[in-house]
Design a protein around this motif. Structure first.
Motif, PDB file in Angstrom:
ATOM      1  N   THR A  28     -11.045  31.545   6.430  1.00 53.28           N
ATOM      2  CA  THR A  28     -11.841  30.495   5.789  1.00 53.28           C
ATOM      3  C   THR A  28     -10.994  29.598   4.882  1.00 53.28           C
ATOM      4  O   THR A  28     -11.514  28.655   4.286  1.00 53.28           O
ATOM      5  CB  THR A  28     -12.969  31.103   4.937  1.00 53.28           C
ATOM      6  N   TYR A  29      -9.710  29.883   4.760  1.00 53.03           N
ATOM      7  CA  TYR A  29      -8.842  29.107   3.870  1.00 53.03           C
ATOM      8  C   TYR A  29      -8.653  27.688   4.408  1.00 53.03           C
ATOM      9  O   TYR A  29      -8.768  27.423   5.602  1.00 53.03           O
ATOM     10  CB  TYR A  29      -7.476  29.768   3.719  1.00 53.03           C
ATOM     11  N   ARG A  30      -8.297  26.789   3.515  1.00 50.27           N
ATOM     12  CA  ARG A  30      -8.014  25.396   3.869  1.00 50.27           C
ATOM     13  C   ARG A  30      -6.676  24.977   3.254  1.00 50.27           C
ATOM     14  O   ARG A  30      -6.366  25.343   2.129  1.00 50.27           O
ATOM     15  CB  ARG A  30      -9.107  24.458   3.333  1.00 50.27           C
ATOM     16  N   MET A  31      -5.907  24.169   3.995  1.00 50.75           N
ATOM     17  CA  MET A  31      -4.722  23.527   3.415  1.00 50.75           C
ATOM     18  C   MET A  31      -5.228  22.247   2.758  1.00 50.75           C
ATOM     19  O   MET A  31      -5.299  21.192   3.356  1.00 50.75           O
ATOM     20  CB  MET A  31      -3.673  23.218   4.494  1.00 50.75           C
ATOM     21  N   ASN A  32      -5.584  22.386   1.493  1.00 48.08           N
ATOM     22  CA  ASN A  32      -6.409  21.378   0.830  1.00 48.08           C
ATOM     23  C   ASN A  32      -5.671  20.090   0.489  1.00 48.08           C
ATOM     24  O   ASN A  32      -6.119  18.998   0.833  1.00 48.08           O
ATOM     25  CB  ASN A  32      -7.018  22.005  -0.435  1.00 48.08           C
ATOM     26  N   HIS A  33      -4.536  20.203  -0.198  1.00 40.52           N
ATOM     27  CA  HIS A  33      -3.865  18.963  -0.589  1.00 40.52           C
ATOM     28  C   HIS A  33      -2.374  19.146  -0.829  1.00 40.52           C
ATOM     29  O   HIS A  33      -1.872  20.268  -0.920  1.00 40.52           O
ATOM     30  CB  HIS A  33      -4.535  18.340  -1.814  1.00 40.52           C
ATOM     31  N   THR A  34      -1.718  18.016  -0.933  1.00 39.51           N
ATOM     32  CA  THR A  34      -0.304  17.929  -1.280  1.00 39.51           C
ATOM     33  C   THR A  34      -0.191  17.063  -2.519  1.00 39.51           C
ATOM     34  O   THR A  34      -0.765  15.964  -2.565  1.00 39.51           O
ATOM     35  CB  THR A  34       0.503  17.291  -0.131  1.00 39.51           C
ATOM     36  N   MET A  35       0.524  17.539  -3.521  1.00 38.75           N
ATOM     37  CA  MET A  35       0.655  16.780  -4.766  1.00 38.75           C
ATOM     38  C   MET A  35       2.046  16.165  -4.904  1.00 38.75           C
ATOM     39  O   MET A  35       3.054  16.838  -4.725  1.00 38.75           O
ATOM     40  CB  MET A  35       0.372  17.676  -5.972  1.00 38.75           C
ATOM     41  N   ILE A  36       2.068  14.874  -5.235  1.00 40.15           N
ATOM     42  CA  ILE A  36       3.307  14.195  -5.614  1.00 40.15           C
ATOM     43  C   ILE A  36       3.074  13.437  -6.918  1.00 40.15           C
ATOM     44  O   ILE A  36       1.957  12.993  -7.205  1.00 40.15           O
ATOM     45  CB  ILE A  36       3.796  13.218  -4.523  1.00 40.15           C
ATOM     46  N   ARG A  37       4.118  13.332  -7.708  1.00 36.06           N
ATOM     47  CA  ARG A  37       4.039  12.597  -8.973  1.00 36.06           C
ATOM     48  C   ARG A  37       4.328  11.116  -8.733  1.00 36.06           C
ATOM     49  O   ARG A  37       5.182  10.781  -7.912  1.00 36.06           O
ATOM     50  CB  ARG A  37       5.033  13.174  -9.986  1.00 36.06           C
ATOM     51  N   ILE A  38       3.624  10.267  -9.453  1.00 35.36           N
ATOM     52  CA  ILE A  38       3.790   8.826  -9.282  1.00 35.36           C
ATOM     53  C   ILE A  38       4.086   8.172 -10.627  1.00 35.36           C
ATOM     54  O   ILE A  38       3.648   8.644 -11.679  1.00 35.36           O
ATOM     55  CB  ILE A  38       2.548   8.190  -8.647  1.00 35.36           C
ATOM     56  N   LYS A  39       4.807   7.076 -10.582  1.00 36.34           N
ATOM     57  CA  LYS A  39       5.178   6.352 -11.804  1.00 36.34           C
ATOM     58  C   LYS A  39       4.067   5.418 -12.272  1.00 36.34           C
ATOM     59  O   LYS A  39       3.717   5.388 -13.446  1.00 36.34           O
ATOM     60  CB  LYS A  39       6.450   5.543 -11.552  1.00 36.34           C
ATOM     61  N   ASP A  40       3.494   4.637 -11.350  1.00 31.50           N
ATOM     62  CA  ASP A  40       2.538   3.590 -11.692  1.00 31.50           C
ATOM     63  C   ASP A  40       1.272   3.768 -10.857  1.00 31.50           C
ATOM     64  O   ASP A  40       1.278   3.487  -9.658  1.00 31.50           O
ATOM     65  CB  ASP A  40       3.165   2.215 -11.416  1.00 31.50           C
ATOM     66  N   PRO A  41       0.187   4.245 -11.457  1.00 31.99           N
ATOM     67  CA  PRO A  41      -1.017   4.531 -10.666  1.00 31.99           C
ATOM     68  C   PRO A  41      -1.618   3.298 -10.009  1.00 31.99           C
ATOM     69  O   PRO A  41      -2.153   3.388  -8.902  1.00 31.99           O
ATOM     70  CB  PRO A  41      -1.978   5.151 -11.685  1.00 31.99           C
ATOM     71  N   GLU A  42      -1.537   2.149 -10.684  1.00 33.74           N
ATOM     72  CA  GLU A  42      -2.108   0.938 -10.089  1.00 33.74           C
ATOM     73  C   GLU A  42      -1.385   0.587  -8.783  1.00 33.74           C
ATOM     74  O   GLU A  42      -2.016   0.313  -7.763  1.00 33.74           O
ATOM     75  CB  GLU A  42      -2.009  -0.234 -11.071  1.00 33.74           C
ATOM     76  N   ALA A  43      -0.053   0.655  -8.817  1.00 33.05           N
ATOM     77  CA  ALA A  43       0.723   0.334  -7.617  1.00 33.05           C
ATOM     78  C   ALA A  43       0.485   1.362  -6.519  1.00 33.05           C
ATOM     79  O   ALA A  43       0.315   1.010  -5.343  1.00 33.05           O
ATOM     80  CB  ALA A  43       2.210   0.255  -7.972  1.00 33.05           C
TER      81      ALA A  43
END
Length: 320
Positions: free
Chosen positions: A165-180
């Motif tokens: 029942t597990y899911r590969m839910n997400h991948t996280m990366i850090r970003i400098k400018d959220p608007e861009a």
């Protein structure tokens, strides 16, 4: 020649690994299945594609290019025998990539199962103030977040966990400018913002993006409303980085290497790349560059690589 962004999928995230045997064993222990392997002996590397593929999985039985939530492990021959070879996990300097995240039916039992098997943790459930998430470490010390699909009070006295029942839910990366970054992922790649988590006290925000149906807005009983999904992208923004002209995240492809790219699959590769050209993206590799004419790479605002390939179910192109 047209392309429909609503048919795009966030197919996989690529990680370089030192020893494929140990890494494949870890992800298979999490319940994933090796659904494809591409061997490249002429170039001295192999690719391993793992995904949740039980009858209860989101994409059970689908072609590997018609899925979300795949983990691609890249092994360059010989690294497993090199005592000095080490992966950069993105969480020590230089930082960039953060983690993969698996959502599970019973987080207490899932974490205990990992611990009993001898796997290490960056953060156990009992560590710190956040008692609803944990971070396991894979054999290369990449962080794998464990998040619950169900309220903790419903599972705390249950000892069983069902990896199917597990899911590969997400991948996280850090970003400098959220608007861009948000503009790029929404307007150029066609993703939707599924959820935003603002943490003003600790000076960071989390943005969850992906394809497919909208997500519920509210968190219910401490459970992330998108915990049952696969193929999400989490962007982490630490306040103030956008104001520093010299600030830069590591893309994982310059030395020291680790994380390689995320990959989207599209309905029509030629049409999608023509649309990206119109959007004036920064290219790492156009379709016409080099020998491989079935793969393109665009760059996001932080320089992370995004592979673009054809969804073979929608339009056969390559004999993968």
């Amino acid at each position: 020649m047209t392309t429909d962004v609503t048919k795009y999928k966030l197919n996989h995230s690529m990680l370089r690994v030192k020893d494929p045997k140990r890494s494949v064993e870890f992800y298979e222990f999490l319940g994933m299945t090796l659904i494809n392997k591409i061997e490249n002996p002429d170039a001295n590397f192999d690719l391993y594609f793992l995904a949740f593929d039980s009858p209860k999985a989101v994409s059970h039985g689908s072609h590997w290019t018609d899925r979300e939530g795949i983990v691609e492990l890249t092994h360059n021959y010989g690294t497993e025998n090199d005592p000095d070879y080490k992966i950069a996990n993105g969480n020590t300097d230089p930082r960039g990539f953060g983690h993969l995240a698996i959502s599970v039916d019973n987080i207490q039992a899932a974490c205990q199962r990992l611990e009993d098997a001898g796997y290490k943790f960056q953060k156990k459930l009992s560590d710190g103030k956040m008692r609803h998430i944990a971070f396991a470490l894979d054999p290369d010390n990449y962080w794998v977040e464990i998040v619950p699909q169900n309220p903790l009070e419903e599972t705390e006295n249950k000892k069983e966990t069902d990896t199917s029942t597990y899911r590969m839910n997400h991948t996280m990366i850090r970003i400098k400018d959220p608007e861009a970054s948000l503009t790029f992922y929404k307007d150029v790649l066609g993703m939707d913002l599924k959820r935003t988590s603002e943490n003003e006290k600790n000076r960071f925000n989390l943005y969850f993006l992906g394809y497919g149906a909208p997500a519920p807005e509210a968190t219910v009983n401490g459970v992330n409303p998108v915990a049952d999904r696969e193929g999400l992208l989490e962007l982490t923004w630490n306040y103030g980085t956008e104001k520093d002209p010299d600030f830069k995240y590591h893309d994982g492809n310059a030395q020291p290497q680790g994380f390689g790219h995320i990959c989207i699959v599209v309905d029509d590769l030629d049409a999608a790349c023509a649309r990206f050209e119109e959007k004036k993206v920064n290219w790492k590799k156009r379709l016409t560059d080099g020998r491989m004419k079935n793969i393109a790479f665009v760059l996001d605002p932080d320089g992370y690589w995004i592979e673009v390939i054809q969804n073979e179910k929608l339009k056969p192109r390559s004999n993968w």
